[in-house]
Design an enzyme around this catalytic site. Structure first.
Site, PDB file in Angstrom:
ATOM      1  CG  ASP A   1      20.039  22.151-116.826  1.00 49.47           C
ATOM      2  OD1 ASP A   1      20.073  21.882-118.039  1.00 49.47           O
ATOM      3  OD2 ASP A   1      20.750  23.032-116.308  1.00 49.47           O
TER       4      ASP A   1
ATOM      5  CB  CYS B   1      22.196  21.981-123.672  1.00 49.21           C
ATOM      6  SG  CYS B   1      22.678  20.385-123.048  1.00 49.21           S
TER       7      CYS B   1
END
Ligand SMILES: C[S@@+](CC[C@H](N)C(=O)[O-])C[C@H]1O[C@@H](n2cnc3c(N)ncnc32)[C@H](O)[C@@H]1O
Length: 462
Positions: free
Chosen positions: A392, A419
């Protein structure tokens, strides 16, 4: 003519990453801002680059049927939202198209399953953390805005202005309770006579305001000031607490330096506790004023449930959790696996992760601090064998050395949470060249009204 600052009439093409549409003018590619797909606009040319032009719409000639009225008086000037005048279904369609475009155009991926975006139930008032800036220089959004005698501004930086701040009284991103507390604190500070900071002269006292709220409506305030004036801050905290008992933590960070951040040399407890406790699913997390924590609590557990679904955990796996932050993913999956090892750059976050594991009586998670790029170079990540990797990374994506070390490890399954779909796609291409195949892509809307989108991808070793 495609010269800088010239106006052109153009129709917006498909949406691409960064809140733009890919369009064409006189045979040249145009990255067009502030227009929706299909809209005919007058745009001015911002920049001419090799192979393409950057332009921004200044007048809409033919409006998209998906445009709606924005309820926010600061939109679009404040810059915190880019899609607040677009209906929510269309916002999520744009995000799906952006993720698909990145995966196929940048990542060159074929034959994969694309799942419909996970939408947010609440598209406003969803953020659990807000950061506002004080300034002595107000940005006036229009000539009609009354002149402020006090030179007091609290809100968001005006785009393209280094020193000016838009004075914001209400923000649709934050829950109503935070808006109420924000208003009270703003009134107290405005009438206190305390000087807001001037970034150009490095004068003034009040620099930033950071507010957090937990899912149980407990609130933490951190007032960032240029110097240490504890009696003054204590009196402000007392006045605010008497109106808002929900405030359980009042902190004061001192940032004497020139850096424009809400971090500083020291953070002092003024009132209540120095941490707040929040929940993701059944797990609790202690959050200190500087800790990273996912900002959309309604969507976080949906995101983490997708990770669990893609990983297809059987209970006997040793999992590697890269860029683990305060250990939220590791802790969320702990009962579903044999062990989790988390790696994270920020030492304070690793300490929080260890504490969070203890807080939840978890003994099968361990956390290591370090820069993953260096750890990859030194061969420190794969001292043990892992069955699954969850990664992540921040917006910039993974360093190629980290990607290569994962490829070299030969792990069979990677769940990539991102993201930024463009760096996700770039890294996916490296994984595919290294013998992995992207099987499923799942966009998740963590940030309604902005162009940001979270993506979960499943990669399997071929
Ligand atoms: C998007 S956050 C993910 C946090 C966590 N997985 C979560 O869901 O809350 C990315 C994390 O990567 C960390 N990070 C950034 N660069 C890093 C690096 N070079 N090595 C290790 N960690 C890094 C950041 O400090 C941050 O905590």
């Amino acid at each position: 003519m495609t010269k800088k600052n010239n106006d052109i009439e153009i129709t917006a093409g498909k949406p691409i990453y960064g809140g733009k549409c890919l369009s064409e003018y006189e045979g040249k590619k145009v990255m067009l801002e502030r227009a929706l797909p299909g809209e005919k606009v007058v745009a001015y040319i911002k920049k001419k680059k090799k192979g393409y032009i950057e332009a921004s719409a200044k007048e809409i000639l033919e409006r998209s049927p998906h445009r709606i009225e924005s309820e926010c008086k600061y939109y679009p000037t404040c810059g915190g939202c880019k899609l607040r005048d677009v209906d929510y279904d269309y916002q999520t369609w744009i995000k799906e198209e952006v993720v698909r475009d990145c995966v196929e155009r940048i990542g060159k991926v074929k034959d994969y399953k694309f799942l419909p975006i996970v939408k947010a139930d609440n598209s406003s008032h969803y953020r659990n953390k807000m950061e506002f800036t004080f300034s002595e220089e107000r940005y006036y959004m229009s000539k009609d805005e009354p002149f402020d005698q006090d030179n007091f501004s609290l809100g968001f930086h005006a785009p393209k202005f280094y020193s000016k701040v838009i004075d914001v009284e209400y923000c649709y991103h934050q829950p109503e309770l935070l808006n109420e507390i924000y208003k009270s604190l703003r009134d107290i500070l405005k009438s206190s006579g305390l000087e807001p900071y001037n970034i150009t002269k490095h004068t003034g006292f009040l620099r930033y305001l950071v507010i957090r709220i937990t899912t149980e409506n407990n609130v933490m305030i951190n007032l960032v000031t240029k110097s240490r004036e504890l009696d003054i801050i204590s009196s402000i905290a007392d006045q605010l607490k008497s109106k808002h008992p929900e405030i359980i933590s009042f902190m004061n960070t001192i940032n004497k330096g020139l850096s424009s951040t809400a971090y500083g040399e020291e953070t002092i407890l003024i009132q209540g506790n120095d941490i707040i406790t929040d929940f993701i699913g059944d797990y609790k997390f202690e959050i200190s004023s500087n800790s990273f924590f996912q900002v959309n609590p309604d969507q976080t557990h949906k995101l983490y449930d997708k990770i669990v679904e893609f990983a297809e955990l059987k209970g006997n796996e040793n999992v590697l959790d890269l860029y683990c932050g305060v250990g939220t993913i590791a802790i969320y999956i702990n009962k579903l696996v044999r062990s989790v090892t988390g790696f994270e750059l920020v030492e304070e976050a690793v300490i929080n992760a260890q504490k969070n594991a203890e807080l939840n009586s978890i003994t099968n998670c361990k956390f290591v601090s370090g820069d993953l790029m260096n750890l990859a170079k030194e061969g420190e990540i794969f001292k043990e064998i892992f069955d699954i990797i969850i990664t992540d990374p921040p917006r910039d994506g993974m360093h190629p050395k980290v990607v290569q070390s994962i490829i070299d490890s030969g792990v069979s399954k990677i769940v990539y949470v991102s993201c930024n779909p463009s760096t996700f796609a770039r890294d996916v291409q490296l994984f595919e060249m290294g013998g992995y195949k992207l099987k499923i892509v799942q966009p998740v809307d963590m940030f309604p009204h902005t162009y940001h989108v979270e993506t979960v991808g499943l990669l399997l070793k071929q």
